[in-house]
Design a protein around this motif. Structure first.
Motif, PDB file in Angstrom:
ATOM      1  N   ASP A  45       0.839  -1.199   0.000  1.00  0.00           N
ATOM      2  CA  ASP A  45       0.000   0.000   0.000  1.00  0.00           C
ATOM      3  C   ASP A  45       0.874   1.249   0.000  1.00  0.00           C
ATOM      4  O   ASP A  45       0.625   2.198  -0.756  1.00  0.00           O
ATOM      5  N   ILE A  46       1.907   1.249   0.817  1.00  0.00           N
ATOM      6  CA  ILE A  46       2.830   2.385   0.882  1.00  0.00           C
ATOM      7  C   ILE A  46       3.498   2.590  -0.481  1.00  0.00           C
ATOM      8  O   ILE A  46       3.556   3.712  -0.999  1.00  0.00           O
ATOM      9  N   GLU A  47       3.996   1.509  -1.070  1.00  0.00           N
ATOM     10  CA  GLU A  47       4.655   1.606  -2.380  1.00  0.00           C
ATOM     11  C   GLU A  47       3.688   2.099  -3.452  1.00  0.00           C
ATOM     12  O   GLU A  47       4.052   2.904  -4.303  1.00  0.00           O
ATOM     13  N   ARG A  48       2.438   1.615  -3.411  1.00  0.00           N
ATOM     14  CA  ARG A  48       1.425   2.045  -4.384  1.00  0.00           C
ATOM     15  C   ARG A  48       1.186   3.558  -4.316  1.00  0.00           C
ATOM     16  O   ARG A  48       0.911   4.202  -5.314  1.00  0.00           O
ATOM     17  N   ARG A  49       1.312   4.105  -3.126  1.00  0.00           N
ATOM     18  CA  ARG A  49       1.088   5.534  -2.942  1.00  0.00           C
ATOM     19  C   ARG A  49       2.312   6.361  -3.344  1.00  0.00           C
ATOM     20  O   ARG A  49       2.172   7.439  -3.914  1.00  0.00           O
ATOM     21  N   LEU A  60      15.054   1.243  -5.211  1.00  0.00           N
ATOM     22  CA  LEU A  60      16.013   0.230  -4.785  1.00  0.00           C
ATOM     23  C   LEU A  60      15.472  -0.673  -3.689  1.00  0.00           C
ATOM     24  O   LEU A  60      15.991  -1.757  -3.492  1.00  0.00           O
ATOM     25  N   GLY A  61      14.443  -0.228  -2.962  1.00  0.00           N
ATOM     26  CA  GLY A  61      13.843  -1.090  -1.962  1.00  0.00           C
ATOM     27  C   GLY A  61      13.534  -0.398  -0.653  1.00  0.00           C
ATOM     28  O   GLY A  61      13.876   0.760  -0.448  1.00  0.00           O
ATOM     29  N   PRO A  62      12.894  -1.148   0.254  1.00  0.00           N
ATOM     30  CA  PRO A  62      12.441  -0.593   1.522  1.00  0.00           C
ATOM     31  C   PRO A  62      13.284  -1.035   2.720  1.00  0.00           C
ATOM     32  O   PRO A  62      14.013  -2.021   2.663  1.00  0.00           O
ATOM     33  N   ALA A  67      10.563   0.669  15.721  1.00  0.00           N
ATOM     34  CA  ALA A  67      10.455   1.579  16.857  1.00  0.00           C
ATOM     35  C   ALA A  67       9.728   2.861  16.460  1.00  0.00           C
ATOM     36  O   ALA A  67       8.882   3.368  17.208  1.00  0.00           O
ATOM     37  N   ALA A  68      10.034   3.378  15.279  1.00  0.00           N
ATOM     38  CA  ALA A  68       9.417   4.622  14.807  1.00  0.00           C
ATOM     39  C   ALA A  68       8.178   4.366  13.962  1.00  0.00           C
ATOM     40  O   ALA A  68       7.435   5.303  13.665  1.00  0.00           O
ATOM     41  N   MET A  69       7.964   3.102  13.565  1.00  0.00           N
ATOM     42  CA  MET A  69       6.884   2.729  12.650  1.00  0.00           C
ATOM     43  C   MET A  69       6.973   3.562  11.372  1.00  0.00           C
ATOM     44  O   MET A  69       6.037   4.244  10.966  1.00  0.00           O
ATOM     45  N   VAL A  70       8.165   3.496  10.755  1.00  0.00           N
ATOM     46  CA  VAL A  70       8.456   4.261   9.546  1.00  0.00           C
ATOM     47  C   VAL A  70       9.055   3.332   8.501  1.00  0.00           C
ATOM     48  O   VAL A  70       9.927   2.522   8.809  1.00  0.00           O
ATOM     49  N   TYR A  71       8.548   3.447   7.283  1.00  0.00           N
ATOM     50  CA  TYR A  71       9.173   2.799   6.134  1.00  0.00           C
ATOM     51  C   TYR A  71      10.133   3.807   5.535  1.00  0.00           C
ATOM     52  O   TYR A  71       9.789   4.985   5.375  1.00  0.00           O
ATOM     53  N   ARG A  72      11.322   3.362   5.184  1.00  0.00           N
ATOM     54  CA  ARG A  72      12.284   4.204   4.465  1.00  0.00           C
ATOM     55  C   ARG A  72      12.450   3.575   3.094  1.00  0.00           C
ATOM     56  O   ARG A  72      12.953   2.453   2.977  1.00  0.00           O
ATOM     57  N   LEU A  73      12.003   4.272   2.071  1.00  0.00           N
ATOM     58  CA  LEU A  73      12.107   3.795   0.699  1.00  0.00           C
ATOM     59  C   LEU A  73      13.342   4.424   0.071  1.00  0.00           C
ATOM     60  O   LEU A  73      13.559   5.633   0.190  1.00  0.00           O
ATOM     61  N   ASP A  87       5.383   7.499   7.071  1.00  0.00           N
ATOM     62  CA  ASP A  87       4.723   7.036   8.294  1.00  0.00           C
ATOM     63  C   ASP A  87       3.965   5.755   7.962  1.00  0.00           C
ATOM     64  O   ASP A  87       3.057   5.769   7.129  1.00  0.00           O
ATOM     65  N   ALA A  88       4.351   4.661   8.573  1.00  0.00           N
ATOM     66  CA  ALA A  88       3.750   3.362   8.258  1.00  0.00           C
ATOM     67  C   ALA A  88       2.298   3.275   8.720  1.00  0.00           C
ATOM     68  O   ALA A  88       1.532   2.468   8.206  1.00  0.00           O
ATOM     69  N   ARG A  89       1.909   4.106   9.672  1.00  0.00           N
ATOM     70  CA  ARG A  89       0.527   4.079  10.167  1.00  0.00           C
ATOM     71  C   ARG A  89      -0.427   4.771   9.214  1.00  0.00           C
ATOM     72  O   ARG A  89      -1.529   4.304   8.979  1.00  0.00           O
ATOM     73  N   THR A  90       0.008   5.904   8.648  1.00  0.00           N
ATOM     74  CA  THR A  90      -0.886   6.721   7.828  1.00  0.00           C
ATOM     75  C   THR A  90      -0.593   6.671   6.340  1.00  0.00           C
ATOM     76  O   THR A  90      -1.441   7.016   5.530  1.00  0.00           O
TER      77      THR A  90
END
Length: 98
Positions: A45-49, A60-62, A67-73, A87-90
């Motif tokens: 879902d995050i990648e789609r957005r 290159l990837g995620p 701890a922070a609930m963060v995806y770093r792309l 923000d992985a939550r929103t």
């Protein structure tokens, strides 16, 4: 020095995008656990957005920070690496760093 940077950039440019299975196992397990608990959105879902907003960049990837609930792309464009924190939550982009 410029040659070394150009070589590194060229080398990274031919690497395939990282698949979800290539994440570090502990990151992947934490992301799954948080997803099952309903605390975060799925990486897909995050990648789609985010990916459509980064035209001209190679993905290159995620990475996932539980701890922070963060995806770093991670992206690359013109030999420069760009990180997009989401923000992985929103699913909201929190920032971009180069």
């Amino acid at each position: 020095m410029k040659r070394a940077i150009a070589f590194l950039a060229a080398s990274l440019a031919v690497l395939p995008a990282t698949s979800h299975a290539q994440q570090r196992p502990d990151e992947q397990n934490e992301a799954r656990k948080d997803l099952r608990a309903g605390n975060v959105r799925s990486l897909r879902d995050i990648e789609r957005r985010v990916l459509p907003t980064k035209q001209g960049m190679q993905y290159l990837g995620p990475e996932y920070d539980p701890a922070a609930m963060v995806y770093r792309l991670k992206f690359i464009r013109d030999g420069r690496v760009v990180f997009v924190d989401v923000d992985a939550r929103t699913g909201q982009v929190m920032g971009e760093s180069r």
